[in-house]
Scaffold this active site. Structure first.
Site, PDB file in Angstrom:
ATOM      1  N   ASP A 129      67.730  36.026  90.446  1.00  0.00           N
ATOM      2  CA  ASP A 129      67.530  34.581  90.621  1.00  0.00           C
ATOM      3  C   ASP A 129      66.603  34.010  89.562  1.00  0.00           C
ATOM      4  O   ASP A 129      66.846  32.931  89.005  1.00  0.00           O
ATOM      5  CB  ASP A 129      66.957  34.299  92.016  1.00  0.00           C
ATOM      6  CG  ASP A 129      68.055  34.137  93.057  1.00  0.00           C
ATOM      7  OD1 ASP A 129      69.136  34.722  92.863  1.00  0.00           O
ATOM      8  OD2 ASP A 129      67.829  33.436  94.058  1.00  0.00           O
ATOM      9  N   ASN A 146      74.162  32.976  92.178  1.00  0.00           N
ATOM     10  CA  ASN A 146      74.025  32.565  93.582  1.00  0.00           C
ATOM     11  C   ASN A 146      72.580  32.165  93.858  1.00  0.00           C
ATOM     12  O   ASN A 146      72.074  32.330  94.964  1.00  0.00           O
ATOM     13  CB  ASN A 146      74.450  33.709  94.514  1.00  0.00           C
ATOM     14  CG  ASN A 146      74.795  33.218  95.910  1.00  0.00           C
ATOM     15  OD1 ASN A 146      74.982  32.029  96.139  1.00  0.00           O
ATOM     16  ND2 ASN A 146      74.859  34.144  96.851  1.00  0.00           N
ATOM     17  N   ASP A 204      64.042  32.983 106.701  1.00  0.00           N
ATOM     18  CA  ASP A 204      64.373  34.217 105.984  1.00  0.00           C
ATOM     19  C   ASP A 204      63.812  35.437 106.702  1.00  0.00           C
ATOM     20  O   ASP A 204      64.505  36.429 106.920  1.00  0.00           O
ATOM     21  CB  ASP A 204      63.856  34.158 104.546  1.00  0.00           C
ATOM     22  CG  ASP A 204      64.697  33.232 103.673  1.00  0.00           C
ATOM     23  OD1 ASP A 204      65.811  32.866 104.094  1.00  0.00           O
ATOM     24  OD2 ASP A 204      64.234  32.867 102.575  1.00  0.00           O
ATOM     25  N   GLU A 215      73.016  32.636 101.406  1.00  0.00           N
ATOM     26  CA  GLU A 215      73.842  33.433 100.506  1.00  0.00           C
ATOM     27  C   GLU A 215      75.174  33.823 101.145  1.00  0.00           C
ATOM     28  O   GLU A 215      76.177  34.027 100.460  1.00  0.00           O
ATOM     29  CB  GLU A 215      73.076  34.682 100.057  1.00  0.00           C
ATOM     30  CG  GLU A 215      72.055  34.432  98.977  1.00  0.00           C
ATOM     31  CD  GLU A 215      70.730  33.873  99.484  1.00  0.00           C
ATOM     32  OE1 GLU A 215      69.746  33.912  98.732  1.00  0.00           O
ATOM     33  OE2 GLU A 215      70.667  33.391 100.645  1.00  0.00           O
ATOM     34  N   HIS A 269      71.114  39.825  99.569  1.00  0.00           N
ATOM     35  CA  HIS A 269      70.000  40.756  99.432  1.00  0.00           C
ATOM     36  C   HIS A 269      69.278  41.004 100.745  1.00  0.00           C
ATOM     37  O   HIS A 269      68.848  42.132 101.033  1.00  0.00           O
ATOM     38  CB  HIS A 269      69.020  40.237  98.379  1.00  0.00           C
ATOM     39  CG  HIS A 269      68.500  38.850  98.651  1.00  0.00           C
ATOM     40  ND1 HIS A 269      67.172  38.520  98.563  1.00  0.00           N
ATOM     41  CD2 HIS A 269      69.126  37.688  99.019  1.00  0.00           C
ATOM     42  CE1 HIS A 269      67.005  37.241  98.847  1.00  0.00           C
ATOM     43  NE2 HIS A 269      68.187  36.716  99.131  1.00  0.00           N
ATOM     44  N   ARG A 270      69.124  39.982 101.560  1.00  0.00           N
ATOM     45  CA  ARG A 270      68.351  40.152 102.797  1.00  0.00           C
ATOM     46  C   ARG A 270      69.118  40.977 103.838  1.00  0.00           C
ATOM     47  O   ARG A 270      68.509  41.667 104.643  1.00  0.00           O
ATOM     48  CB  ARG A 270      67.930  38.793 103.344  1.00  0.00           C
ATOM     49  CG  ARG A 270      67.063  38.031 102.356  1.00  0.00           C
ATOM     50  CD  ARG A 270      66.042  37.138 103.002  1.00  0.00           C
ATOM     51  NE  ARG A 270      65.296  36.423 101.979  1.00  0.00           N
ATOM     52  CZ  ARG A 270      64.273  36.923 101.288  1.00  0.00           C
ATOM     53  NH1 ARG A 270      63.861  38.159 101.531  1.00  0.00           N
ATOM     54  NH2 ARG A 270      63.659  36.217 100.363  1.00  0.00           N
ATOM     55  N   LYS A 318      68.641  40.525  93.473  1.00  0.00           N
ATOM     56  CA  LYS A 318      68.396  39.081  93.552  1.00  0.00           C
ATOM     57  C   LYS A 318      66.916  38.785  93.692  1.00  0.00           C
ATOM     58  O   LYS A 318      66.404  37.811  93.122  1.00  0.00           O
ATOM     59  CB  LYS A 318      69.178  38.498  94.730  1.00  0.00           C
ATOM     60  CG  LYS A 318      69.070  36.993  94.903  1.00  0.00           C
ATOM     61  CD  LYS A 318      69.942  36.530  96.065  1.00  0.00           C
ATOM     62  CE  LYS A 318      69.803  35.040  96.318  1.00  0.00           C
ATOM     63  NZ  LYS A 318      70.385  34.211  95.262  1.00  0.00           N
TER      64      LYS A 318
END
Length: 646
Positions: free
Chosen positions: A49, A93, A317, A345, A389-390, A415
């Site tokens: 990112d 993204n 998040d 995402e 990613h999360r 990311k």
């Protein structure tokens, strides 16, 4: 690498230095680019990112330099609108780059196209575009109305007045408007329609704008006034905090895995709202300590983590981490007010529900909530990550149930946290494995079973799985060299190991799989790559606390390459043939010594020559030649190697 197999963990403890915050990193880069003067940024996050933002600034005429490997950058500010007036920007993204750049470029008087990956083109941006159009911005959609890609053309901006933006979709829209408004030069009022979600992220934006000399007047969370004449001025030096969202995985590991786990880089002085994840853990029983720049978490003093019903709008998040923590609680858990997950995402509500079910949880999915009922035991699963990613980082926590987990597309963590899995491994305590490999009839099965009994560990006879495949294929009338058909059978093999019995579709086949024809068939199917791949996950699932003794022909090389103790157990072909001869006579079966010796040599040659995981002593394995040993001596050798000798 298309997947990563994470070993089961028996606990977690240690200290982690967090990477820089993605949210802060990209905000600081853009503010430094718009500011007067030169800004030196410390601890900038190294991630996809941030790379997208740096690429964009470079294309837009903003000069920057990387000063060292520790995340120190120098940005030469443009002192206002971005200087290059034509650009075609690909932003992957990276929402934290796409949204604020859209606003800044709409007020920069140039011709621009902004695009990203397919998922970015599915993430709504209409509310931000509508807000900018209220100022006269000329922004068009190249595809679906309300979604990227975008085309921005010069327009006569009507500065001042009031801009209205909905607050319940994404706080990044408000952040983008706030950061761009000083480019108008006049007082601008931004009003939020409805409830503003993710307020802590807007608070980050306001705090950073103030560091660059622009103080925004806030009327609760409903209106924001950017003053006339506001200009960004470099603070000289600025440090990026550690990422509080990333801290959640390690704090959760401490809560679930015993701890203590300490994260450094965020604490009570943090401007990030996700530090309040620690409060959420404390509310369900975890022990939390916090300092100016660190947070530490341990499991509850007594009992386990409690079920919860929490409004998580303020930590969207980090709330994803709580969805996986729910697996370790004592009852049904409700995560409320998480509608923003739908436009991240991926559709994180749907994705989280699907993957939690793979682990055995019952999940009810709502428009803005999840209810998670933990399973009696977390199952081994291959987790899809949806280029998010999360998702990948959250589900690594499932290994703390003592269950191996496969993460598909692990590189998606680039990311925000490229070194995540290595960092997570540094605080995890792996379930120990003793891997014993060796040729046929070397005695490894007997030795492994006795070592497992002495240690109280689980035992895996990998050869039995291959024999079961050969037996099941023969019973089904399949040719043993029909690789696709045999592999499909292996994936769905109805095999269980109970109380020393080997069950195939409910039938005890312990004697049948020891027949010579079945052993030969096992060698044949084991040479098929697709069959071996089908059985890899099945074998790894045997790795459970308190430990595993695994024996076979590729335990140390392929199945458990991280085993703490590796043994290559062998004996001469003559000795092995003699042992097999005695076994056959005890069962009343005919035997021929010269034939057995030749069979041992032929099988050794086949096992050593196969293309997939050929049988050989690994460089880090101890050689145990039992030609002149009895079983007790061999068992003592392995126990001594494991540091468990009496």
């Amino acid at each position: 690498m298309d997947h990563l197999d994470l070993p089961p963990l028996s606990g977690a403890a240690g200290t982690v230095r967090l990477p820089g915050s993605k949210s802060i990193s990209n905000r600081v880069l853009l503010l430094a680019a718009l500011a007067e003067g030169v800004t030196e940024i410390h601890d900038l996050l190294a991630s996809d990112d941030v790379d997208r933002m740096l690429d964009a600034l470079d294309a837009l005429g903003v000069r920057w330099e990387s000063l060292d490997e520790a995340g120190r950058f120098r940005v030469h500010g443009a002192g206002g609108a971005l200087p290059v007036k034509h650009g075609d920007l690909f932003l992957g993204n990276a929402g934290t780059a796409f949204r604020p750049l859209t606003a800044a470029l709409a007020l920069s008087g140039g011709h621009y196209r902004l695009s990203g990956v397919a998922r970015m083109h599915e993430r709504p941006i209409g509310d931000l575009v509508d807000g900018l159009r209220q100022l006269g911005a000329n922004i068009g959609y190249q595809g679906v109305e309300g979604y990227p890609p975008l085309v921005i053309e010069p327009a006569e901006i009507r500065p001042g007045g009031v801009v209205r933006v909905r607050g319940e979709v994404s706080s990044q829209f408000l952040t983008a408007l706030l950061m761009a408004m000083p480019l108008t030069g006049v007082e601008t009022r931004i009003e939020v329609v409805g409830e503003l979600i993710s307020k802590p992220y807007v608070a980050i934006t306001l705090a950073l704008m103030a560091r660059f000399g622009v103080v925004v007047a806030r009327e609760g969370w409903q209106a924001f006034v950017v003053p006339a004449g506001a200009r960004y001025r470099s603070p000289g030096d600025i440090h990026v905090e550690g990422d509080a969202s990333s801290a959640s995985y390690f704090l959760a590991a401490g809560a679930v895995g015993g701890g203590p786990v300490r994260v450094e880089g965020v604490g009570r002085d943090s401007i990030q709202g996700d530090v309040r994840f620690a409060d959420a853990l404390a509310s369900i029983g975890a022990q939390i300590e916090i300092g100016d720049n660190w947070i530490e978490c341990r499991a509850p003093e007594a009992g386990g983590l409690r079920a919860f019903d929490l409004d998580l709008n303020h930590i969207p998040d980090a709330a994803m981490t709580l969805a996986v923590v729910a697996l370790f609680t004592d009852g049904a858990c409700r995560l409320r007010n998480i509608a923003s997950w739908r436009v991240k995402e991926t559709d994180r509500i749907a994705a989280m529900a699907a993957e939690l079910r793979k682990l055995g949880a019952q999940v009810d999915e709502g428009d803005d909530q999840l209810v998670v009922v933990p399973p009696p035991a977390i199952r081994h699963a291959a987790i899809d990550t949806y280029d998010d990613h999360r998702m990948a980082m959250c589900f690594s926590l499932a290994t703390l149930a003592g269950t191996a987990v496969r993460i598909n597309d692990p590189k998606c963590v680039n990311k925000t946290f490229p070194d995540y899995f290595a960092t997570f491994a540094s605080v995890g305590r792996s379930v120990p494995v003793i891997a014993i490999d060796g040729p046929s009839a070397s005695g490894k099965g007997t030795v492994a079973a006795r070592v497992a009994e002495r240690l109280g560990y689980h035992h895996l006879d990998s050869g039995a799985l291959y024999r079961l495949v050969a037996l099941a294929a023969t019973r089904a009338g399949l040719a043993l060299d029909d690789e696709p058909a045999v592999a499909a059978l292996a994936r769905a093999l109805p095999a269980r190991f109970e109380g020393g019995r080997v069950l195939l579709d409910g039938d005890d086949v312990g004697d049948a799989i020891r027949a010579e024809a079945c052993s030969v068939g096992a060698s044949q199917v084991a040479a098929l790559p697709a069959v071996r791949e089908a059985l890899v996950l099945r074998q790894r699932a045997y790795r459970q606390a308190p430990g595993l003794v695994a024996e076979g022909r590729d335990m140390a090389s392929t199945i458990f390459p991280d085993a703490g103790v590796k043994i290559y157990l062998t004996a001469s072909a003559e000795i092995r043939a003699e042992r097999r001869y005695k076994q056959l006579l005890e069962k009343g079966m005919a035997a021929n010594m010269p034939g057995l010796i030749q069979d041992m040599r032929d099988r050794d040659a086949r096992d050593a020559a196969r293309s997939v995981a050929p049988l050989r002593q690994q460089d880090d394995a101890l050689l145990l030649d039992t030609s002149a040993m009895d079983i007790d001596q061999a068992v003592d050798f392995v126990l001594d190697a494991a540091g468990a000798a009496p």
